[in-house]
Design a protein around this motif. Structure first.
Motif, short mmCIF file in Angstrom:
data_model
loop_
_atom_site.label_atom_id
_atom_site.label_comp_id
_atom_site.label_asym_id
_atom_site.label_seq_id
_atom_site.Cartn_x
_atom_site.Cartn_y
_atom_site.Cartn_z
N GLU A 294 -40.42 -36.55 105.58
CA GLU A 294 -40.14 -35.38 106.43
C GLU A 294 -40.97 -34.17 106.01
O GLU A 294 -41.23 -33.28 106.81
CB GLU A 294 -38.66 -35.04 106.38
N ARG A 295 -41.41 -34.15 104.74
CA ARG A 295 -42.19 -33.03 104.22
C ARG A 295 -43.68 -33.34 104.15
O ARG A 295 -44.46 -32.51 103.68
CB ARG A 295 -41.69 -32.62 102.84
N ASP B 232 -37.30 -36.75 92.10
CA ASP B 232 -36.10 -37.16 92.81
C ASP B 232 -35.43 -38.26 92.00
O ASP B 232 -36.02 -39.33 91.79
CB ASP B 232 -36.49 -37.66 94.21
N ASP C 70 -37.58 -41.39 102.88
CA ASP C 70 -37.41 -40.72 104.18
C ASP C 70 -37.43 -39.20 104.02
O ASP C 70 -38.05 -38.49 104.84
CB ASP C 70 -36.10 -41.15 104.84
N ARG C 71 -36.77 -38.69 102.98
CA ARG C 71 -36.77 -37.24 102.75
C ARG C 71 -38.18 -36.74 102.49
O ARG C 71 -38.59 -35.68 102.98
CB ARG C 71 -35.87 -36.89 101.56
#
Length: 207
Positions: free
Chosen positions: A134-135, A80, A130-131
């Motif tokens: 979520e996973r 990322d 945060d992304r």
């Protein structure tokens, strides 16, 4: 398994510019020989924690560090660009001595005239974490592999430390990590600048 999520923030291994005390920023510098050895050693320790997801900055020094953990834990590393180091503008490549001489006030406050604002770094780091959360499975372990200044901003945001007080957290050494765990609605700092695995910590201190 506990439903309490955990996030481990891991700084990349050493580079030649670390040795020379040069401001790296987003310049894509690779690990030096010791940096590779540091990453391999730390990855062996961290793999025993059973990480569920590993996300890393796409800059070479962080990506290669994360790769050691991916192989040790048999996980595919995700990348990322929002996990990159703070952009340093004209400071990148200069030593601390050079920066202090040319920009004494700005350097003392880490206020880069043509660089990225610390709040912007915090925003993108927080969004990236945060992304990834979520996973991450409930009760799982997320490992975030990034850079010293960017990681401290992410940790500060999760602990609700104001950006201007981020220096309350000491620096992360090369290939050291910090662990956060969530209790109820609050993130708690369980380890900071660690390079070895401690005895298990009971999250509740009520008993």
């Amino acid at each position: 398994m506990s439903e309490t999520p955990r996030v481990l923030f891991w700084r990349h291994g050493r580079t030649a510019w670390n040795v020379e005390n040069r401001f790296q920023g987003q310049t894509d510098i690779g690990l030096d020989r010791l940096g590779h050895a540091q990453a391999e050693r730390a990855a062996g320790l961290l793999a025993t924690l059973g990480p569920d997801l590993v996300v890393a900055s796409d800059l070479e020094r962080a990506a290669d560090t994360a790769g050691y953990l991916g192989r040790a834990a048999d996980l595919e590393v995700e990348y990322d660009k929002d996990l990159r180091e703070r952009y340093g503008g004209s400071w990148e490549g200069l030593t601390g001595v050079e920066l202090a001489r040319r920009w004494p006030v700005e350097h003392a406050n880490m206020d880069i005239p043509d660089g990225e604002d610390v709040a912007e770094v915090g925003d993108r780091m927080q969004a990236a974490v945060d992304r990834a959360l979520e996973r991450t499975p409930a009760g799982g372990l997320l490992v975030v592999v990034s850079h010293g200044a960017a990681l401290r901003m992410a940790i500060s945001r999760m602990l609700d430390v104001p950006d201007e007080q981020r220096e309350i957290l000491g620096p992360l050494s090369n290939c050291s990590w910090s662990m956060l765990a969530r209790r109820r609605d609050t993130w708690r700092l369980m380890e900071h600048n660690a390079a070895s695995l401690p005895e298990p910590v009971v999250l509740s201190d009520d008993t």
